[in-house]
Design a protein around this motif. Structure first.
Motif, mmCIF file in Angstrom:
data_model
loop_
_atom_site.group_PDB
_atom_site.id
_atom_site.type_symbol
_atom_site.label_atom_id
_atom_site.label_comp_id
_atom_site.label_asym_id
_atom_site.label_seq_id
_atom_site.Cartn_x
_atom_site.Cartn_y
_atom_site.Cartn_z
ATOM 1 N N ILE A 19 85.407 -39.956 53.864
ATOM 2 C CA ILE A 19 85.461 -38.622 54.447
ATOM 3 C C ILE A 19 86.888 -38.118 54.341
ATOM 4 C CG2 ILE A 19 85.141 -37.249 56.533
ATOM 5 C CD1 ILE A 19 83.077 -39.291 57.468
ATOM 6 N N LEU A 20 87.066 -36.972 53.697
ATOM 7 C CA LEU A 20 88.380 -36.355 53.520
ATOM 8 C C LEU A 20 88.405 -35.016 54.251
ATOM 9 C CD1 LEU A 20 88.664 -36.971 49.679
ATOM 10 C CD2 LEU A 20 89.976 -38.183 51.417
ATOM 11 N N HIS A 66 79.388 -37.044 42.802
ATOM 12 C CA HIS A 66 79.515 -37.829 44.028
ATOM 13 C C HIS A 66 80.540 -37.244 44.988
ATOM 14 C CE1 HIS A 66 76.911 -40.883 42.322
ATOM 15 N NE2 HIS A 66 77.665 -40.904 41.237
ATOM 16 N N VAL A 67 80.991 -36.031 44.722
ATOM 17 C CA VAL A 67 81.928 -35.338 45.618
ATOM 18 C C VAL A 67 81.175 -34.198 46.296
ATOM 19 C CG1 VAL A 67 84.134 -34.136 45.832
ATOM 20 C CG2 VAL A 67 83.852 -35.923 44.084
ATOM 21 N N LEU A 68 80.906 -34.334 47.577
ATOM 22 C CA LEU A 68 80.196 -33.315 48.353
ATOM 23 C C LEU A 68 81.235 -32.480 49.095
ATOM 24 C CD1 LEU A 68 77.463 -35.676 49.849
ATOM 25 C CD2 LEU A 68 77.479 -34.524 47.626
ATOM 26 N N VAL A 69 81.176 -31.163 48.928
ATOM 27 C CA VAL A 69 82.225 -30.274 49.433
ATOM 28 C C VAL A 69 81.653 -29.306 50.457
ATOM 29 C CG1 VAL A 69 83.967 -28.550 48.802
ATOM 30 C CG2 VAL A 69 83.469 -30.443 47.241
ATOM 31 N N SER A 117 81.869 -48.393 46.187
ATOM 32 C CA SER A 117 80.796 -47.747 45.422
ATOM 33 C C SER A 117 80.192 -46.601 46.219
ATOM 34 C CB SER A 117 79.714 -48.777 45.069
ATOM 35 O OG SER A 117 78.768 -48.204 44.171
ATOM 36 N N ALA A 118 81.029 -45.592 46.492
ATOM 37 C CA ALA A 118 80.670 -44.582 47.472
ATOM 38 C C ALA A 118 80.815 -43.169 46.957
ATOM 39 C CB ALA A 118 81.539 -44.750 48.723
ATOM 40 N N SER A 119 80.060 -42.273 47.576
ATOM 41 C CA SER A 119 80.285 -40.846 47.429
ATOM 42 C C SER A 119 81.325 -40.410 48.456
ATOM 43 C CB SER A 119 78.985 -40.064 47.636
ATOM 44 O OG SER A 119 78.052 -40.343 46.627
ATOM 45 N N CYS A 120 81.767 -39.163 48.323
ATOM 46 C CA CYS A 120 82.820 -38.637 49.184
ATOM 47 C C CYS A 120 82.361 -37.326 49.810
ATOM 48 C CB CYS A 120 84.093 -38.414 48.363
ATOM 49 S SG CYS A 120 85.282 -37.292 49.102
ATOM 50 N N LEU A 121 82.665 -37.145 51.091
ATOM 51 C CA LEU A 121 82.454 -35.875 51.773
ATOM 52 C C LEU A 121 83.822 -35.228 51.951
ATOM 53 C CD1 LEU A 121 80.717 -33.808 53.268
ATOM 54 C CD2 LEU A 121 80.970 -35.202 55.334
ATOM 55 N N ALA A 178 88.806 -39.040 45.981
ATOM 56 C CA ALA A 178 87.408 -38.622 45.845
ATOM 57 C C ALA A 178 86.789 -39.133 44.548
ATOM 58 C CB ALA A 178 87.319 -37.098 45.916
ATOM 59 N N LEU A 179 87.577 -39.148 43.478
ATOM 60 C CA LEU A 179 87.065 -39.611 42.185
ATOM 61 C C LEU A 179 87.087 -41.128 42.056
ATOM 62 C CD1 LEU A 179 88.764 -36.934 39.893
ATOM 63 C CD2 LEU A 179 86.342 -37.083 40.504
ATOM 64 N N LEU A 180 87.946 -41.781 42.837
ATOM 65 C CA LEU A 180 88.028 -43.243 42.778
ATOM 66 C C LEU A 180 86.935 -43.919 43.598
ATOM 67 C CD1 LEU A 180 91.894 -43.687 43.095
ATOM 68 C CD2 LEU A 180 90.501 -44.353 41.130
#
Length: 289
Positions: free
Chosen positions: A155-156, A120-123, A89-93, A80-82
């Protein structure tokens, strides 16, 4: 098929052009996969990236399976942080079913010089399969509209097995209903992955292997024969499976952890050791063991 021989009375130029034609070289069919043409997300460690031939592929669904404390959630937080720092160059869900969300650990992994990475980490929490399906249906908007932040391309889901702990038993009707949900979730994940060139990662827990069971991935972890939860039906829903195992025979009685490629369309079956440190998850070179 060889080029046709030139006619007896053809000109020198036409003869030369005929012989300059080359047969097309056969392509490796694995290179035609969408995941081969899309980017990859680094795990932040050269050893682990080498194991995975560069990282986790986009346009594909990767499962990380392992017992509790094997490192699944740690890897997800690291990814998520990488993501904002990677070529994606992305955000993470980050969709989590195990409560509470490990916010303190996420903050601890973020570099002190880059606290903005947390933005950039959406939870979001998913408490049931229907919750997850609803969140994935709404994720399309996040992937197409991203004012003021990087686009979501990771997406995680941590973890898929937790969503099926209750409300299902071993009756044929429930097993059929559960399998239908697997395929529905998988179809949605693959649709998002392919349409938006996303890296999709799903964690899974393990169950003890009963004597005589066969067909699913099996490994030894903490002295037990274990297999990823949810059986063969779910195994057919993912493109790549990484299996994390641990044994208490490391230096000083510490846990020795291994990451194994159980199956993947683009990788051979292979493995390496890794460690979990305060600053993240890192592979171990053979000479360091």
């Amino acid at each position: 098929m060889r080029p046709a021989a030139p006619a007896r009375h053809s000109s020198a130029s036409s003869s030369s052009s005929t012989y300059s034609q080359q047969e097309p070289r056969p392509e490796n069919p694995l290179l035609l996969l969408p995941s081969s043409r899309a980017g990859k997300l680094s795990l932040g460690c050269p050893v682990l990236d080498r194991l995975l031939s560069g990282g986790l592929p986009a346009a594909s669904v990767t499962e990380i399976a392992g017992e509790s404390a094997s490192g699944k959630t740690q890897l997800c937080l690291q990814l998520a942080l990488l993501a904002p720092l990677s070529p994606l160059s992305a955000s993470c869900l980050f969709l989590h079913s195990d409560l509470p969300f490990p916010l303190r650990r996420l903050r601890g992994l973020a570099p002190k010089s880059r606290p903005d990475l947390l933005d950039h980490v959406l939870v979001a929490a998913a408490h049931s399969p229907s919750d997850l399906i609803s969140l994935l249906s709404r994720a399309h908007h996040l992937l197409t509209h991203h004012p003021g932040r990087l686009p979501v391309r990771l997406i995680l889901i941590d973890s898929i097995a937790s969503l099926f702990r209750a409300d299902f038993d071993a009756s044929p009707a429930d097993l059929k209903r559960r399998s239908a949900l697997f395929f529905r979730i998988s179809a949605k994940l693959k649709e998002l992955a392919h349409r938006h060139r996303c890296v999709v990662v799903v964690t899974n827990q393990v169950v003890d292997v009963v004597e005589g069971e066969a067909g699913n991935t099996v490994a030894w972890s903490s002295g037990r024969r274990v297999s990823p939860a949810l059986g063969i039906a779910w195994a057919n829903c993912v493109n790549t499976r990484l299996f994390l195992t641990r044994d208490a025979d490391g230096p000083g009685g510490s846990a020795r952890r291994r990451m194994k490629v159980a199956f993947a369309p683009h990788l051979p079956e292979r493995a390496c050791e890794f460690v979990i440190r305060r600053d993240g998850v890192f592979g171990v070179e053979p000479a360091e063991r």
